[in-house]
Design an enzyme around this catalytic site. Structure first.
Site, PDB file in Angstrom:
ATOM      1  N   LYS A  53       0.773  -1.240  -0.097  1.00 37.58           N
ATOM      2  CA  LYS A  53       0.002   0.087   0.115  1.00 37.58           C
ATOM      3  C   LYS A  53       0.819   1.423   0.028  1.00 37.58           C
ATOM      4  CE  LYS A  53      -4.282  -2.098   1.948  1.00 37.58           C
ATOM      5  NZ  LYS A  53      -4.989  -2.119   3.235  1.00 37.58           N
ATOM      6  N   LYS A  64      -6.607  -6.807 -13.322  1.00 40.53           N
ATOM      7  CA  LYS A  64      -7.288  -7.301 -12.099  1.00 40.53           C
ATOM      8  C   LYS A  64      -8.578  -6.114 -11.875  1.00 40.53           C
ATOM      9  CE  LYS A  64      -7.482  -7.611  -7.219  1.00 40.53           C
ATOM     10  NZ  LYS A  64      -8.222  -6.672  -6.555  1.00 40.53           N
ATOM     11  N   LYS A 115     -11.048  -1.145  -7.532  1.00 38.72           N
ATOM     12  CA  LYS A 115     -11.482   0.274  -7.474  1.00 38.72           C
ATOM     13  C   LYS A 115     -10.337   1.131  -7.783  1.00 38.72           C
ATOM     14  CE  LYS A 115     -12.260  -0.400  -2.603  1.00 38.72           C
ATOM     15  NZ  LYS A 115     -12.894  -1.665  -2.217  1.00 38.72           N
TER      16      LYS A 115
HETATM   17  P1  ADP Z   1     -10.516  -3.719  -4.538  1.00 41.41           P
HETATM   18  O1  ADP Z   1      -9.252  -4.195  -5.272  1.00 41.41           O
HETATM   19  O2  ADP Z   1     -11.471  -3.279  -5.548  1.00 41.41           O
HETATM   20  O3  ADP Z   1      -9.935  -2.391  -3.751  1.00 41.41           O
HETATM   21  P2  ADP Z   1     -10.771  -4.981  -2.103  1.00 41.41           P
HETATM   22  O4  ADP Z   1      -9.321  -5.263  -1.976  1.00 41.41           O
HETATM   23  O5  ADP Z   1     -11.477  -3.949  -1.052  1.00 41.41           O
HETATM   24  O6  ADP Z   1     -11.270  -4.479  -3.710  1.00 41.41           O
HETATM   25  O7  ADP Z   1     -11.728  -6.642  -1.998  1.00 41.41           O
HETATM   26  C1  ADP Z   1     -12.561  -6.639  -1.400  1.00 41.41           C
HETATM   27  C2  ADP Z   1     -13.100  -8.120  -1.547  1.00 41.41           C
HETATM   28  O8  ADP Z   1     -13.194  -8.627  -2.891  1.00 41.41           O
HETATM   29  C3  ADP Z   1     -11.916  -9.082  -1.160  1.00 41.41           C
HETATM   30  O9  ADP Z   1     -12.529 -10.128  -0.564  1.00 41.41           O
HETATM   31  C4  ADP Z   1     -11.548  -9.543  -2.290  1.00 41.41           C
HETATM   32  O10 ADP Z   1     -10.575 -10.515  -2.605  1.00 41.41           O
HETATM   33  C5  ADP Z   1     -12.468  -9.418  -3.468  1.00 41.41           C
HETATM   34  N1  ADP Z   1     -12.102  -8.879  -4.811  1.00 41.41           N
HETATM   35  C6  ADP Z   1     -11.539  -7.539  -5.102  1.00 41.41           C
HETATM   36  N2  ADP Z   1     -11.442  -7.523  -6.517  1.00 41.41           N
HETATM   37  C7  ADP Z   1     -11.619  -8.704  -7.036  1.00 41.41           C
HETATM   38  C8  ADP Z   1     -11.299  -9.353  -8.422  1.00 41.41           C
HETATM   39  N3  ADP Z   1     -11.111  -8.530  -9.496  1.00 41.41           N
HETATM   40  N4  ADP Z   1     -11.986 -10.441  -8.502  1.00 41.41           N
HETATM   41  C9  ADP Z   1     -12.142 -11.360  -7.591  1.00 41.41           C
HETATM   42  N5  ADP Z   1     -12.359 -10.744  -6.100  1.00 41.41           N
HETATM   43  C10 ADP Z   1     -12.060  -9.695  -6.035  1.00 41.41           C
END
Ligand code: ADP
Ligand code: TRP
Length: 322
Positions: free
Chosen positions: A110, A190, A193
């Protein structure tokens, strides 16, 4: 019934990847588990605050409910409504060797991505351990990136148990999402957000269609056979239906046969999303119009979580000598 806990940080609009990788699993688990699902608002303070945090927190709850979490089967709550979590985090931080945090990769990742290196971000895994241990969770469904945090949780629980000579904490296990494959975003990376490449299944119809038409594809001409596995449109389609589903097999056949342009596949994906999420979209509109219903769900969830937290904290305080 085994206790399951999981949460998502309210750091932006939820997207199709969050549904595929996390929320869909929560919805499945609520049938035969004592399920605690919360919104990790304290964790989100590491990156956001104020009105942005308040509205994102609310939106995650509404999306949880819209996607099918049932407040009569799952305890849905905000982390900030269970303040005992921060007390436990402090107590755990006092048995946490500093090198355990130095090893945590999410802090380094991060900071490398430009987040400010606050002490809160550094001790983030301890707060996460408190979330898990405070409800006596047996199981935590997570994505791959979270496995280290569950290992840290087990480590801290075992250390506290060892120091106090009692089984104060249960050691939780993790479970990786069944469809652990990562959903790509419109640019093929991937879906996240932080990359601005997400698809939000609650978008207004026209905007959703436009978003899907933006998915990047290769320049193979319409007549030629295409490889579904390497195409982002197909990967998202299959991520939504699941791998063995006849709808994705039929689409794969059309790719291989040739004569189908990517525009057709995108149209199919659009229709699949409208179909898969039609109930969720209706539920969401209904919840947006009735905020009191959402407040009621949160009050119920917080009461259940605090009741469990009170039991666990009584053991912890007694063992710690407080
Ligand atoms: P982001 O990458 O959008 O910030 P988070 O890290 O907050 O998302 O992830 C929240 C949940 O959603 C976690 O359990 C993560 O494994 C799942 N997740 C996030 N992006 C994906 C993706 N592209 N494919 C599958 N699962 C995802
Ligand atoms: N760190 C998790 C994420 O970024 C969110 C989270 C906070 C969590 N506390 C938790 C997940 C407890 C599972 C259990 O996705």
């Amino acid at each position: 019934m085994p206790t399951v806990l999981s949460g998502i940080q309210p750091s932006g609009q939820l997207h199709l990847g969050n549904w595929a990788g996390a929320i869909r699993q929560f919805v499945d688990l609520q049938r035969d588990h004592d399920l605690f699902v919360f919104v990790a608002s304290y964790h989100a303070l590491t990156t956001t605050r104020g009105e942005e945090l308040r509205s994102a927190t609310r939106q995650v709850v509404i999306d949880y409910l819209a996607f099918g979490l049932d407040p009569h089967r799952a305890h849905i709550y905000l982390q900030q409504d269970v303040p005992e979590v921060t007390e436990l985090a402090w107590i755990l931080s006092c048995v946490c060797p500093k090198h355990l945090m130095d090893k945590a990769v999410s802090f380094k990742d991060k900071v490398a991505r430009g987040l400010s290196a606050s002490v809160g971000l550094y001790t983030y895994p301890i707060l996460q351990a408190a979330d898990i241990l405070i409800v006596d969770a047996d199981l935590v469904p997570v994505g791959k990136d979270q496995v280290q945090h569950i290992e840290i949780t087990r480590d801290l629980a075992a250390k506290f148990n060892h120091h106090s000579g009692q089984e104060v904490f249960k050691l939780p296990d993790y479970r990786l999402a069944e469809h652990a494959q990562v959903l790509p975003g419109v640019d093929g990376e991937k879906m996240s957000k932080s990359y601005g490449n997400t698809i939000d299944p609650f978008m207004e119809e026209k905007a959703l269609r436009k978003r899907i038409m933006k998915i990047v594809t290769d320049p193979t001409p319409q007549e030629e056979p295409k490889n579904p596995e390497s195409c982002t449109v197909f990967q998202i389609f299959q991520g939504v239906t699941g791998a063995g589903d006849p709808r994705s097999q039929a689409l794969a056949d059309r790719y291989r046969a040739g004569g189908m342009g990517y525009g057709h596949a995108k149209q199919d994906l659009y229709e699949l999303l409208m179909d898969t999420f039609s109930e969720a979209r209706q539920r969401r509109a209904q919840l947006m119009a009735h905020p009191a219903q959402v407040d009621e769900v949160l009050a119920m969830g917080a009461a259940a979580a605090r009741e469990r937290a009170a039991q666990v904290m009584a053991r912890v305080r007694s063992a710690a000598g407080l």
